[in-house]
Design an enzyme around this catalytic site. Structure first.
Site, PDB file in Angstrom:
ATOM      1  N   SER A 183     -17.217 -12.378   9.723  1.00  0.00           N
ATOM      2  CA  SER A 183     -16.328 -12.701   8.610  1.00  0.00           C
ATOM      3  C   SER A 183     -15.368 -13.846   8.883  1.00  0.00           C
ATOM      4  O   SER A 183     -15.791 -14.962   9.135  1.00  0.00           O
ATOM      5  CB  SER A 183     -15.573 -11.440   8.202  1.00  0.00           C
ATOM      6  OG  SER A 183     -14.878 -11.669   7.014  1.00  0.00           O
ATOM      7  N   HIS A 184     -14.065 -13.561   8.879  1.00  0.00           N
ATOM      8  CA  HIS A 184     -13.062 -14.608   9.009  1.00  0.00           C
ATOM      9  C   HIS A 184     -12.818 -14.987  10.466  1.00  0.00           C
ATOM     10  O   HIS A 184     -12.001 -15.860  10.737  1.00  0.00           O
ATOM     11  CB  HIS A 184     -11.745 -14.124   8.401  1.00  0.00           C
ATOM     12  CG  HIS A 184     -11.250 -12.865   9.048  1.00  0.00           C
ATOM     13  ND1 HIS A 184     -11.819 -11.650   8.789  1.00  0.00           N
ATOM     14  CD2 HIS A 184     -10.296 -12.655   9.973  1.00  0.00           C
ATOM     15  CE1 HIS A 184     -11.200 -10.733   9.526  1.00  0.00           C
ATOM     16  NE2 HIS A 184     -10.279 -11.306  10.258  1.00  0.00           N
TER      17      HIS A 184
ATOM     18  N   ASP B 111     -13.777 -17.462   3.041  1.00  0.00           N
ATOM     19  CA  ASP B 111     -13.891 -17.235   4.480  1.00  0.00           C
ATOM     20  C   ASP B 111     -15.329 -17.365   4.982  1.00  0.00           C
ATOM     21  O   ASP B 111     -16.228 -17.763   4.240  1.00  0.00           O
ATOM     22  CB  ASP B 111     -13.305 -15.873   4.872  1.00  0.00           C
ATOM     23  CG  ASP B 111     -14.182 -14.717   4.429  1.00  0.00           C
ATOM     24  OD1 ASP B 111     -14.870 -14.864   3.394  1.00  0.00           O
ATOM     25  OD2 ASP B 111     -14.203 -13.673   5.113  1.00  0.00           O
TER      26      ASP B 111
ATOM     27  N   ASP C 215     -17.853 -15.380   5.611  1.00  0.00           N
ATOM     28  CA  ASP C 215     -18.971 -14.724   4.922  1.00  0.00           C
ATOM     29  C   ASP C 215     -18.788 -14.664   3.412  1.00  0.00           C
ATOM     30  O   ASP C 215     -19.540 -13.990   2.721  1.00  0.00           O
ATOM     31  CB  ASP C 215     -19.201 -13.323   5.496  1.00  0.00           C
ATOM     32  CG  ASP C 215     -18.000 -12.418   5.297  1.00  0.00           C
ATOM     33  OD1 ASP C 215     -16.867 -12.919   5.201  1.00  0.00           O
ATOM     34  OD2 ASP C 215     -18.200 -11.184   5.223  1.00  0.00           O
TER      35      ASP C 215
ATOM     36  N   ASP D 162     -16.473 -13.381   1.367  1.00  0.00           N
ATOM     37  CA  ASP D 162     -15.906 -12.271   0.600  1.00  0.00           C
ATOM     38  C   ASP D 162     -14.400 -12.405   0.376  1.00  0.00           C
ATOM     39  O   ASP D 162     -13.828 -11.673  -0.423  1.00  0.00           O
ATOM     40  CB  ASP D 162     -16.266 -10.905   1.211  1.00  0.00           C
ATOM     41  CG  ASP D 162     -15.837 -10.760   2.656  1.00  0.00           C
ATOM     42  OD1 ASP D 162     -15.254 -11.708   3.217  1.00  0.00           O
ATOM     43  OD2 ASP D 162     -16.106  -9.680   3.237  1.00  0.00           O
ATOM     44  N   ARG D 163     -13.755 -13.355   1.063  1.00  0.00           N
ATOM     45  CA  ARG D 163     -12.312 -13.528   0.851  1.00  0.00           C
ATOM     46  C   ARG D 163     -12.037 -14.742  -0.024  1.00  0.00           C
ATOM     47  O   ARG D 163     -12.861 -15.655  -0.110  1.00  0.00           O
ATOM     48  CB  ARG D 163     -11.590 -13.743   2.188  1.00  0.00           C
ATOM     49  CG  ARG D 163     -11.658 -12.565   3.104  1.00  0.00           C
ATOM     50  CD  ARG D 163     -10.778 -12.814   4.315  1.00  0.00           C
ATOM     51  NE  ARG D 163     -10.844 -11.652   5.196  1.00  0.00           N
ATOM     52  CZ  ARG D 163      -9.898 -11.325   6.051  1.00  0.00           C
ATOM     53  NH1 ARG D 163      -8.822 -12.078   6.166  1.00  0.00           N
ATOM     54  NH2 ARG D 163     -10.024 -10.253   6.808  1.00  0.00           N
TER      55      ARG D 163
ATOM     56  N   LYS E 168     -15.833  -7.119  -1.448  1.00  0.00           N
ATOM     57  CA  LYS E 168     -14.927  -8.090  -2.020  1.00  0.00           C
ATOM     58  C   LYS E 168     -15.707  -9.392  -2.203  1.00  0.00           C
ATOM     59  O   LYS E 168     -16.730  -9.594  -1.560  1.00  0.00           O
ATOM     60  CB  LYS E 168     -13.685  -8.261  -1.166  1.00  0.00           C
ATOM     61  CG  LYS E 168     -13.901  -8.605   0.302  1.00  0.00           C
ATOM     62  CD  LYS E 168     -12.557  -8.547   1.027  1.00  0.00           C
ATOM     63  CE  LYS E 168     -12.681  -9.000   2.476  1.00  0.00           C
ATOM     64  NZ  LYS E 168     -13.050  -7.861   3.355  1.00  0.00           N
TER      65      LYS E 168
HETATM   66  C1  VG1 Z   1      -8.982  -7.078   8.198  1.00  0.00           C
HETATM   67  C2  VG1 Z   1      -8.149  -6.940   6.943  1.00  0.00           C
HETATM   68  C3  VG1 Z   1      -8.783  -5.936   5.995  1.00  0.00           C
HETATM   69  C4  VG1 Z   1     -10.221  -6.383   5.696  1.00  0.00           C
HETATM   70  C5  VG1 Z   1     -10.987  -6.559   7.002  1.00  0.00           C
HETATM   71  C6  VG1 Z   1     -12.369  -7.099   6.784  1.00  0.00           C
HETATM   72  O1  VG1 Z   1      -9.031  -5.839   8.870  1.00  0.00           O
HETATM   73  O2  VG1 Z   1      -6.834  -6.553   7.252  1.00  0.00           O
HETATM   74  O3  VG1 Z   1      -8.022  -5.850   4.824  1.00  0.00           O
HETATM   75  O4  VG1 Z   1     -10.866  -5.435   4.891  1.00  0.00           O
HETATM   76  O5  VG1 Z   1     -10.296  -7.470   7.856  1.00  0.00           O
HETATM   77  O6  VG1 Z   1     -12.333  -8.333   6.103  1.00  0.00           O
HETATM   78  P1  VG1 Z   1      -8.096  -5.487  10.121  1.00  0.00           P
HETATM   79  O7  VG1 Z   1      -8.537  -4.125  10.596  1.00  0.00           O
HETATM   80  O8  VG1 Z   1      -8.304  -6.578  11.122  1.00  0.00           O
HETATM   81  O9  VG1 Z   1      -6.695  -5.503   9.597  1.00  0.00           O
HETATM   82  V1  VG1 Z   1     -13.564  -9.454   6.366  1.00  0.00           V
HETATM   83  O10 VG1 Z   1     -13.387 -10.670   5.245  1.00  0.00           O
HETATM   84  O11 VG1 Z   1     -13.168  -9.881   7.967  1.00  0.00           O
HETATM   85  O12 VG1 Z   1     -14.957  -8.583   6.304  1.00  0.00           O
HETATM   86 CO    CO Z   2     -15.049 -11.801   5.147  1.00  0.00          CO
END
Ligand code: VG1
Ligand code: CO
Length: 542
Positions: free
Chosen positions: A112-113, A276, A278, A280-281, A375
């Site tokens: 993801s991010h 981001d 992937d 979804d953000r 998302k």
């Molecule tokens: C983070 C965010 C959370 C989100 C998750 C996955 O998790 O706070 O809100 O759902 O990333 O997003 P954490 O446990 O690091 O706070 V993504 O776009 O990385 O799939």
């Molecule tokens: Co993501």
């Protein structure tokens, strides 16, 4: 082609976090590492005769991992795998393909991010037949399986050519290579008023979309430039690269600083957005007006009926616990359901499936609806565009009117990264122990109304999730929340979430950090962040 059964031993620490299993890429590329986790997935969900979706965000190792997963799916008896061309699928597009083709789930390769590259992060997660991330019970079963695994199955075969759309066979399994964008773009056309948005662009509306060298590039070019007529070059960093061009593909003001500079500068376009790794953000910015994710959810909830896909209104709005209560105020005004869930999109799945929530959001730049079970960055950007096309007002004006009507929930998140895990754990333990003594105490002139460790009972299936974040709530509805990240790959990341409500009409135009100053001091004082971790200032402020 022969199926090999490879003897292996359990690998420690293959425990999925907030969103799947995330590790440093060299760890994932280590001997049997990917194979062990994928076999655990198949052992838990079953593969024989099943159909899965497979794709990823294109980061380093994406292409190699896809070939391994395909050979293992074939060896485990899967009937068919639908793969995005080049092994590419954004997370929301994968969720859509799972639902559209009524498959038995899907495997998404993404961290993801988190940055990508040979020394950065990689990840794998499993999504259920409803298109959403596996719930805790399933990821826990997968983790348990990794602790007892003694063998995995893999087909001895050449790589599948994933560069060409069409059907090929791998052993007894069908592999359908599909255009990653087409079905997703078609879905967006059913939800939004494309002619109205097209007319807005034709009338001179200017936009900047920063895809951050990650997966949304091809989606954004096709939808925004080709279908909606945004000027060529509207999408920047539009080519997905294995290392995201060295960018940190996390759409927030810190990492999307190029976009922020343009939007706050003298020649800013009308609207800016970023997504981001992937896809979804989303981050959205107006000319000179940053929209915090919590506010974005609230504005979208208040205006969603302006888009054809939501013209009948919303069943309810769900937000993660740390997300500001701005969306709750909209739900109350609309007389619809409101839900507060733990962090992570998997907790929205049941509410969406049961038709209780239509819109969901997280403070971490995540917004989505019941059109998929993830998302969805571009979806949020398109809903904003649809609203702008109908209201014909600026982002700043829409925000100002929203606050005038509902009041403003000042909000910020402070992240302290790569803290020594033992120190972060000790701080959380001490804070948890202090919780019973907090109510009634006066801190920074504010009285503590309640303090707890958030526990969630799913209203649909009754499952319980404990220890989802420590929250301290004040009588004036200010609050702060502390939790440790479940997506980091280096030490511990402490997230401090801060919120304060101003009813207006005065005090709606403060700088959020100033408005939140007493809450920030209260959080540092009560949690003793500096004493435990040595940290004074956060690494990232959003
Ligand atoms: C983070 C965010 C959370 C989100 C998750 C996955 O998790 O706070 O809100 O759902 O990333 O997003 P954490 O446990 O690091 O706070 V993504 O776009 O990385 O799939
Ligand atoms: Co993501």
């Amino acid at each position: 082609m022969t199926i090999h059964t490879v003897a292996t031993a359990p690998i420690a620490g293959q425990k999925p976090g907030t969103s799947g299993l995330r590790k440093k890429t060299p760890v994932f590329m280590g001997r049997h590492y990917l194979e062990n986790f994928v076999q655990s997935i198949f052992d838990v969900v079953g593969a024989d005769g099943k159909t899965f979706v497979l794709g990823g965000d294109g980061r380093y190792f994406n292409d190699r991992a896809a070939q391994v997963i395909l050979r293992m799916a074939a060896a485990n008896g899967a009937a068919r795998v639908i793969v995005g061309q080049g092994a590419i699928l954004s997370t929301p597009a994968a969720s859509h393909l799972i639902r559209l083709n009524k498959t038995d789930g899907g495997i998404i390769m993404s961290a993801s991010h988190n940055p990508g590259g040979p020394e950065e992060d990689f990840g794998v997660k499993f999504n259920m037949p409803n298109g959403g991330p596996a719930p805790e019970a399933v990821t826990e079963a997968m983790f348990q399986r990794t602790t007892t695994l003694t063998e995995y199955r893999i087909l001895d075969a050449q790589d599948v050519d994933l560069s060409v759309v069409g059907r090929v066979h791998l052993g007894g399994m069908v592999v359908d290579v599909v255009d990653p964008v087409a079905d997703y773009a078609a879905l967006m056309e059913t939800l939004f008023d494309f002619p109205a948005i097209r007319a807005m662009f034709a009338g001179g509306f200017r936009m900047r979309m920063d895809s951050m060298c990650a997966v949304t590039g091809p989606y954004a070019v096709e939808i925004l430039e080709n279908r909606l007529g945004a000027a060529k070059g509207t999408v920047t960093h539009a080519t997905p690269l294995p290392d995201f061009g060295g960018m940190h593909p996390d759409p927030n003001p810190t990492w999307a600083h190029e976009l922020m500079a343009e939007m706050m500068g003298p020649d800013a376009p009308d609207f800016g957005a970023a997504s981001d790794g992937d896809g979804d953000r989303n981050m959205v910015v107006g000319r000179g007006a940053y929209v915090s994710p919590s506010d974005s959810l609230a504005v979208l909830a208040a205006n969603a009926h302006l888009a054809p896909g939501y013209a009948r209104g919303l069943a309810g709005v769900a937000r993660s616990m740390p997300t500001s209560a701005a969306a709750d105020r909209v739900a109350d005004a609309l007389g619809i359901g409101k839900y507060e869930t733990p962090t992570g999109w998997k907790f929205f799945g049941n509410l969406l499936d049961a038709g209780r929530a239509t819109l969901c959001g997280e403070e971490s730049f995540g917004t989505g609806s019941d059109h998929v079970r993830e998302k969805d960055g571009l979806w949020a950007i398109l809903l904003w565009l649809n609203i702008l096309a109908v209201r014909k007002e600026s982002v700043a004006a829409i925000l100002r009117q929203h606050w005038a009507r509902f009041g403003r929930n000042y909000y910020s998140r402070h992240d302290f990264e790569a803290i020594e895990t033992a120190k972060a754990d000790a701080m959380m333990t001490a804070l948890r122990e202090a919780l019973p003594s907090l109510p009634g105490q006066v801190v920074e002139g504010m009285t503590i109304a309640a303090a707890d460790d958030f526990a969630y009972t799913d209203p649909v299936d009754g499952s319980v999730s404990l220890k989802q974040g420590v929250r301290v709530m004040f009588t004036d509805s200010s609050r702060f929340v502390l939790r440790l990240s479940g997506t980091g790959t280096e030490g511990a990341t402490l997230r401090v979430y801060l919120e304060r409500y101003a009813a207006g009409p005065e005090g709606l135009d403060l700088d959020p950090q100033e408005a939140l100053a007493p809450v920030i001091r209260a959080a540092h004082g009560l949690a003793r962040i500096t004493a435990f971790t040595g940290r004074v200032t956060p690494d990232v402020v959003t």
